[in-house]
Design a protein around this motif. Structure first.
Motif, PDB file in Angstrom:
ATOM      1  N   GLU A 102       5.521  -0.478   6.300  1.00 34.29           N
ATOM      2  CA  GLU A 102       5.073   0.865   5.894  1.00 34.29           C
ATOM      3  C   GLU A 102       5.794   1.916   6.733  1.00 34.29           C
ATOM      4  O   GLU A 102       6.506   2.767   6.202  1.00 34.29           O
TER       5      GLU A 102
ATOM      6  N   ARG B  73       1.279  -0.188   9.100  1.00 35.45           N
ATOM      7  CA  ARG B  73       2.002  -1.295   9.690  1.00 35.45           C
ATOM      8  C   ARG B  73       3.479  -0.934   9.859  1.00 35.45           C
ATOM      9  O   ARG B  73       4.123  -0.350   8.993  1.00 35.45           O
TER      10      ARG B  73
ATOM     11  N   GLU C  13       2.587  -7.843   3.689  1.00 35.56           N
ATOM     12  CA  GLU C  13       1.283  -7.418   4.193  1.00 35.56           C
ATOM     13  C   GLU C  13       0.224  -8.441   3.846  1.00 35.56           C
ATOM     14  O   GLU C  13      -0.749  -8.637   4.538  1.00 35.56           O
TER      15      GLU C  13
ATOM     16  N   ASP D 125       0.747  -1.051  -2.227  1.00 35.17           N
ATOM     17  CA  ASP D 125       0.222  -0.112  -1.228  1.00 35.17           C
ATOM     18  C   ASP D 125      -0.753   0.849  -1.904  1.00 35.17           C
ATOM     19  O   ASP D 125      -0.509   1.299  -3.017  1.00 35.17           O
ATOM     20  N   GLY D 126      -1.839   1.129  -1.193  1.00 41.62           N
ATOM     21  CA  GLY D 126      -2.825   2.058  -1.748  1.00 41.62           C
ATOM     22  C   GLY D 126      -3.801   1.316  -2.648  1.00 41.62           C
ATOM     23  O   GLY D 126      -4.410   1.871  -3.550  1.00 41.62           O
TER      24      GLY D 126
ATOM     25  N   ASP E  82       5.349  -4.434   1.411  1.00 40.41           N
ATOM     26  CA  ASP E  82       3.934  -4.227   1.095  1.00 40.41           C
ATOM     27  C   ASP E  82       3.884  -4.269  -0.423  1.00 40.41           C
ATOM     28  O   ASP E  82       4.260  -3.295  -1.070  1.00 40.41           O
TER      29      ASP E  82
HETATM   30 MN    MN Z   1       0.096  -0.281   2.487  1.00 38.34          MN
END
Ligand code: MN
Ligand code: AHG
Ligand code: MN
Ligand code: MN
Length: 336
Positions: free
Chosen positions: A281, A277, A98, A122-123, A119
């Motif tokens: 994801e 994505r 990402e 994430d978050g 990723d």
């Molecule tokens: Mn993410």
């Protein structure tokens, strides 16, 4: 006693994967080596996340990533750790992150037969407030190791060999599927090993929770709006569902996998392809949901049937308990 045996039979993630690889004996070694490097990356990020508050790793790194998002230091650090760990495994030929605009083609001297999409963090908007964050990854086999092209990572989700996530929360939990069910492992910091704690995870067939950012309701399309309305005001008189939305996909998916329910990131007028994505994801989480007996739908088709045309392509996604997603699919079908 069984309990004692269980306690002393430390089923580590590496042993578990080796056992599972009986289906592909030829790639037992390579795949297990690849996975051990992903696990190494997760352990590193876990310690960095836990220390972030102390090591002043919080806050912005000043740059923007390809998504136009402010990159937080941990985003950058996590990405570098995973890229280095994956390349040094000698098992990868293309990486998609990402955090990197272009795909990374591994030097032929270090090339292996796997493509990893991930990723790294994430978050990340939740880093500074200590809410659970995670790493998401998916693994494809390259079509022809001698002729490696971008099409090796623009494969449909149904070609994915394995997928998983690591959640950095109150404990560090790695959830993985290599295509024969879903298993959860918890990091034992004293051993530095991920131990099997959630064997053969199956998502409840129906749930009582819906998970969506209600702040986007103004922009939803008809079927999504109708589905959410039914969650709040059920017509058949049963009790309304609970809303749980953490805003970290890994945490929202982990809860959905264990407790049941449905997670929605719909398209909306602002972003017609939704936000999440496809490669790193939507596909990995859809793979896990199907392996756990749930399903994943884009509003038009089975999520894993998508064939991405660019590495950061987005898609709307509805995934979770089988029956809950069926209800949503019926609303989209009625719309056609
Ligand atoms: Mn993410
Ligand atoms: P990332 O931090 O990797 O960019 O992903 C963030 C995603 C995902 O974790 C979460 O489900 C979603 O963003 C939340 O988006 P909204 O804040 O728009 O609800
Ligand atoms: Mn991001
Ligand atoms: Mn991210």
């Amino acid at each position: 006693h069984a309990a004692d045996a269980h306690r002393t039979d430390l089923m580590t993630i590496t042993r578990h994967v080796l056992n599972e690889q009986t289906k592909h004996p030829e790639s037992r070694g390579d795949f297990t080596i690849l996975l051990s490097h992903i696990v190494l990356g997760c352990k590193f990020v876990c310690t960095s996340v836990n220390k972030a508050g102390l090591a002043k790793l919080l806050g912005l790194a000043g740059e923007k990533n390809v998504q136009g998002e402010d990159q937080k230091k941990l985003d950058v650090l996590s990405n570098e750790v995973f890229v280095k760990a994956l390349i040094s495994s000698g098992q990868t030929c293309i990486l998609v992150s990402e955090e990197d605009e272009e795909a990374i083609f591994v030097d032929p001297a270090l090339r292996g037969k796997y493509c990893v999409v991930f990723d790294p963090l994430d978050g990340s908007s939740n880093i500074d407030c200590g809410v659970s964050i995670g790493t998401i990854f998916g693994i494809y086999m390259v079509k022809d190791k001698n002729e490696v092209t971008i099409n090796d990572v623009l494969q449909s989700g149904k070609n994915m060999l394995a997928a998983g996530y690591c959640m950095y929360g109150s404990s560090c939990t790695l959830v993985l599927s290599t295509g024969s069910g879903v298993n959860g492992f918890t990091l034992d910091p004293s051993l530095g090993e991920f131990i099997l704690t959630h064997p053969n995870i199956k998502i409840p067939k129906k749930g009582k929770i819906y998970s969506v950012n209600e702040g986007n309701a103004k922009n939803w399309d008809g079927p999504t709006a109708k589905f959410v309305e039914k969650c709040k005001f059920p017509e058949d008189g049963c009790s309304p569902k609970s809303l749980r939305y953490i805003g970290s996909m890994v945490a929202d998916i982990h809860r959905t996998l264990l407790y049941g329910g449905i997670f929605l990131y719909p398209a909306d007028k602002k972003s017609p392809d939704g936000k999440l994505r496809v490669l790193y994801e939507v596909f990995p989480m859809s793979f896990l949901m199907e392996q756990a007996g749930g399903q994943a739908f884009t509003g038009k088709q089975r999520a894993l049937d998508l064939v991405p045309t660019n590495i950061h392509q987005r898609s709307p996604i509805f995934l979770g308990s089988y029956d809950d997603v069926e209800e949503l699919k019926a609303l989209y079908a009625a719309e056609e």
